[in-house]
Design a protein around this motif. Sequence first.
Motif, mmCIF file in Angstrom:
data_model
loop_
_atom_site.group_PDB
_atom_site.id
_atom_site.type_symbol
_atom_site.label_atom_id
_atom_site.label_comp_id
_atom_site.label_asym_id
_atom_site.label_seq_id
_atom_site.Cartn_x
_atom_site.Cartn_y
_atom_site.Cartn_z
ATOM 1 N N THR A 1 5.506 -0.278 5.007
ATOM 2 C CA THR A 1 6.177 1.020 5.013
ATOM 3 C C THR A 1 7.486 0.917 5.794
ATOM 4 O OG1 THR A 1 3.980 1.976 5.139
ATOM 5 C CG2 THR A 1 5.830 3.450 5.465
ATOM 6 N N GLU B 1 4.951 -3.948 8.993
ATOM 7 C CA GLU B 1 4.135 -3.381 7.931
ATOM 8 C C GLU B 1 5.046 -2.846 6.829
ATOM 9 O OE1 GLU B 1 2.676 0.850 8.897
ATOM 10 O OE2 GLU B 1 2.419 -0.257 10.736
ATOM 11 N N ILE C 1 -15.187 15.374 -21.080
ATOM 12 C CA ILE C 1 -14.366 15.874 -19.980
ATOM 13 C C ILE C 1 -15.092 16.973 -19.219
ATOM 14 C CG2 ILE C 1 -12.179 16.987 -19.410
ATOM 15 C CD1 ILE C 1 -10.925 15.527 -21.655
ATOM 16 N N VAL D 1 0.762 10.722 -10.166
ATOM 17 C CA VAL D 1 -0.523 11.312 -10.528
ATOM 18 C C VAL D 1 -0.638 12.729 -9.980
ATOM 19 C CG1 VAL D 1 -2.994 10.989 -10.464
ATOM 20 C CG2 VAL D 1 -1.511 9.015 -10.497
ATOM 21 N N GLY D 2 -0.210 12.913 -8.727
ATOM 22 C CA GLY D 2 -0.407 14.209 -8.087
ATOM 23 C C GLY D 2 0.547 15.289 -8.545
ATOM 24 N N MET E 1 0.387 4.386 -2.686
ATOM 25 C CA MET E 1 0.141 5.783 -2.330
ATOM 26 C C MET E 1 1.218 6.690 -2.906
ATOM 27 S SD MET E 1 -2.627 5.876 -0.894
ATOM 28 C CE MET E 1 -3.618 4.432 -0.793
ATOM 29 N N LEU F 1 2.009 6.010 10.121
ATOM 30 C CA LEU F 1 1.245 6.713 9.091
ATOM 31 C C LEU F 1 -0.248 6.540 9.315
ATOM 32 C CD1 LEU F 1 3.352 5.581 6.062
ATOM 33 C CD2 LEU F 1 2.888 7.933 6.608
ATOM 34 N N GLU G 1 0.806 -1.212 0.000
ATOM 35 C CA GLU G 1 0.000 0.000 0.000
ATOM 36 C C GLU G 1 0.843 1.268 0.000
ATOM 37 O OE1 GLU G 1 -0.288 -2.209 2.543
ATOM 38 O OE2 GLU G 1 0.046 -1.193 4.457
ATOM 39 N N LEU H 1 -20.974 -13.024 1.402
ATOM 40 C CA LEU H 1 -20.271 -12.012 0.602
ATOM 41 C C LEU H 1 -21.119 -10.749 0.463
ATOM 42 C CD1 LEU H 1 -17.597 -11.878 -1.013
ATOM 43 C CD2 LEU H 1 -18.970 -12.305 -3.043
ATOM 44 N N LEU I 1 0.064 17.426 -17.999
ATOM 45 C CA LEU I 1 -1.219 17.927 -18.452
ATOM 46 C C LEU I 1 -1.128 19.436 -18.680
ATOM 47 C CD1 LEU I 1 -3.923 16.580 -18.867
ATOM 48 C CD2 LEU I 1 -4.592 17.271 -16.598
ATOM 49 N N PHE J 1 -3.274 12.553 1.718
ATOM 50 C CA PHE J 1 -2.400 13.432 0.943
ATOM 51 C C PHE J 1 -2.563 13.135 -0.548
ATOM 52 C CE2 PHE J 1 2.066 14.612 -0.339
ATOM 53 C CZ PHE J 1 1.835 15.952 -0.222
ATOM 54 N N ALA J 2 -2.637 11.844 -0.910
ATOM 55 C CA ALA J 2 -2.797 11.458 -2.316
ATOM 56 C C ALA J 2 -4.115 11.993 -2.863
ATOM 57 C CB ALA J 2 -2.741 9.939 -2.447
ATOM 58 N N ILE K 1 0.601 7.316 -6.507
ATOM 59 C CA ILE K 1 -0.439 8.319 -6.762
ATOM 60 C C ILE K 1 0.065 9.718 -6.427
ATOM 61 C CG2 ILE K 1 -2.692 9.145 -6.031
ATOM 62 C CD1 ILE K 1 -3.645 6.356 -5.900
ATOM 63 N N ILE K 2 0.753 9.857 -5.278
ATOM 64 C CA ILE K 2 1.196 11.196 -4.874
ATOM 65 C C ILE K 2 2.204 11.750 -5.868
ATOM 66 C CG2 ILE K 2 2.480 12.482 -3.130
ATOM 67 C CD1 ILE K 2 1.286 10.556 -1.069
ATOM 68 N N LEU L 1 -20.804 -6.691 1.799
ATOM 69 C CA LEU L 1 -20.952 -5.545 0.893
ATOM 70 C C LEU L 1 -22.005 -4.578 1.412
ATOM 71 C CD1 LEU L 1 -20.728 -6.933 -2.744
ATOM 72 C CD2 LEU L 1 -19.191 -5.382 -1.577
ATOM 73 N N SER M 1 -4.126 15.679 -3.317
ATOM 74 C CA SER M 1 -3.301 16.151 -4.429
ATOM 75 C C SER M 1 -3.984 15.883 -5.766
ATOM 76 C CB SER M 1 -1.927 15.482 -4.396
ATOM 77 O OG SER M 1 -2.054 14.126 -4.709
ATOM 78 N N LEU M 2 -5.003 15.024 -5.765
ATOM 79 C CA LEU M 2 -5.722 14.761 -7.009
ATOM 80 C C LEU M 2 -6.784 15.818 -7.291
ATOM 81 C CD1 LEU M 2 -6.257 10.927 -6.830
ATOM 82 C CD2 LEU M 2 -4.532 12.220 -8.016
ATOM 83 N N LEU N 1 -0.918 9.172 4.077
ATOM 84 C CA LEU N 1 -0.543 9.208 2.664
ATOM 85 C C LEU N 1 -1.782 9.167 1.780
ATOM 86 C CD1 LEU N 1 2.548 6.899 2.314
ATOM 87 C CD2 LEU N 1 2.421 9.356 2.233
ATOM 88 N N TYR N 2 -2.786 8.392 2.213
ATOM 89 C CA TYR N 2 -4.027 8.297 1.441
ATOM 90 C C TYR N 2 -4.678 9.668 1.320
ATOM 91 C CZ TYR N 2 -8.821 6.950 0.345
ATOM 92 O OH TYR N 2 -10.069 6.853 -0.215
ATOM 93 N N LEU O 1 -6.597 2.314 7.545
ATOM 94 C CA LEU O 1 -5.422 2.076 6.700
ATOM 95 C C LEU O 1 -4.133 2.337 7.469
ATOM 96 C CD1 LEU O 1 -5.982 3.638 3.187
ATOM 97 C CD2 LEU O 1 -6.165 1.280 3.896
ATOM 98 N N ASN O 2 -3.113 1.525 7.162
ATOM 99 C CA ASN O 2 -1.801 1.785 7.748
ATOM 100 C C ASN O 2 -1.156 3.014 7.145
ATOM 101 O OD1 ASN O 2 -1.524 -0.187 9.655
ATOM 102 N ND2 ASN O 2 -0.920 -1.723 8.158
ATOM 103 N N VAL O 3 -1.628 3.408 5.969
ATOM 104 C CA VAL O 3 -1.039 4.560 5.293
ATOM 105 C C VAL O 3 -2.067 5.683 5.188
ATOM 106 C CG1 VAL O 3 0.747 3.386 4.016
ATOM 107 C CG2 VAL O 3 -1.547 3.417 3.116
ATOM 108 N N TYR P 1 -7.130 17.867 -10.494
ATOM 109 C CA TYR P 1 -7.569 17.372 -11.804
ATOM 110 C C TYR P 1 -8.962 17.858 -12.174
ATOM 111 C CZ TYR P 1 -3.534 14.575 -12.487
ATOM 112 O OH TYR P 1 -2.261 14.213 -12.681
#
Lengths: 206, 343
Positions: A136, A134, B91, A62-63, A55, B183, A51, B16, A70, B129-130, A58-59, B20, B133-134, B126-127, B121-123, B137
Amino acid sequence: MIAALAFYMFAGLAIFAGLMVVVSRNPVHSVLFLILAFFNAAGLFVLLGAEFLAMILIIVYVGAVAVLFLFVVMMLDIDFSELRQGFQQYLPLGGLVGMIVLGELLLVLASGLGRPEMVRIPGSGAVRIAQDVENTAAMGQVLFTDYIYLFQAAGMILLVSMIGAIVLAHRTRPGVKKQIIADQVARTPAESIELIKVETGKGVKM
Amino acid sequence: MDNAVFQWLFAWLPELLQSLVWIVILIMAILLPLLLAVAFLVYFDRKIWAAMQLRRGPNVVGPFGLLQSFADGLKLLFKETLVPAGANKGIFFIAPVVTFSLALIAWAVIPWGEGIVLANLNVGILYIFAISSLGVYGILMAGWASNSRYAFLGALRSAAQMVSYEVSIGFVLVAVLVWVGSLNLSEVVLAQSGGVGSWFVFSHFPLFMIFLISAMAETNRPPFDLPEAEAELVAGYQVEYSSMAFGLFWLGEYTNILLMCAMTSILFFGGWQAPFAFLDFIPGPLWLMIKMAFFFFIFAWVKATVPRYRYDQLMRLGWKVFLPISLFAVVAYGGAALALGRV
């Protein structure tokens, strides 16, 4: 089962997006499909349990990188029909390069280098990763103990290329008026404002 | 999934599908209050703004004007969707969807209390932040697809601005996560347990200031709302949008602001934890909401009082002031963490 479904979705979309990057008529669409491809690659990393890599992909790509792509492509004034003229001319050469890369990848897979326990750089010891750490933390341990010199070298290369880009693009322009923020902040009301009593019909001498 | 009511209602489904359905219920439990909160925050924002300008603000629709946002939303929903003749249709319509959905998915990792989190999430950092940063777009796509000069200029400004301020936000996050040693957002909150005194806002005050200001720039909030600068660019990337497409941008923007408020609370104000031990009876999610509302007030306060930045000064602040300070802070706090034996 969900993992398998997710894998086929990410893999299928990645291939589709990769194909569309090449065949899109509009370069901006190409870049957007490239971003979709990055995304699906990140999804595949998540499925692999990496993971942190997902990330970072993406950072960084993509980021930041793709945004600049673009940015540039959007600002270019491109004639789309002109862009496609050389397609058939470059097809054989491009196809050849593609086939060579594909052959190399297959060779790597066939020789078993793709297996995780084989991942190491010749000359250094095999990678030791404890199972319960983990990823990381595991990544940090590997990067900053076993491969610290290579890591630093990569950093130096990036620094050099950054300085190179600045040197190439920088030009000194004489006679440009610039705001010096420190001077501006240092001004006080006492030295910059004056209260003047204006007499009717007389005006003021500055 | 161990919930008795849930078991009673959905026990007939296969395993399952049960999981969901459970995830969908959890997502709804976050999103519905969130969107409702956004509607009232817009009202809150306008009321604060009005109060600081000695006006009344919205006061007609519903008691005290509370239903103003819903009236606005309904109006947008019934408006005609206009598409400019030269627009790149696909677009053009994907852009608001991207903005809105990115603003929503970031909430998956926000911890509302000990163990109350959709995806632990362990991250987590970062998630977030990611995803943030998107956000650029949606704006870039909108600006380009509109095929309008104002929209395009706004989009370019926005891209440059968001990429610049992301760098200092990233360094602030690095400094905090080195201090915590994880994280995971829940770990960040737990590292601040023990009341007000152990909140990071005191030990990491410079980072807190940089994060708060960068968050305003990252969400294109005044005084950094250069992308829409109505005086020069009409409304920037939103110029050509009407109806619900515009509405989605608007909702996405406020959701992002709220997310930044939540991040500030989690990183520096102890997240779901009460400031004093005797206030522990108030549940964690409520504490996080109170803190978010407080930061939203600060955002609204700044919007009402500070004039808009000039573009070159904005860039200067990002690259020449925040970047060196936050880079130094990473080294300083990293060194301090090492000296104190935290890592």
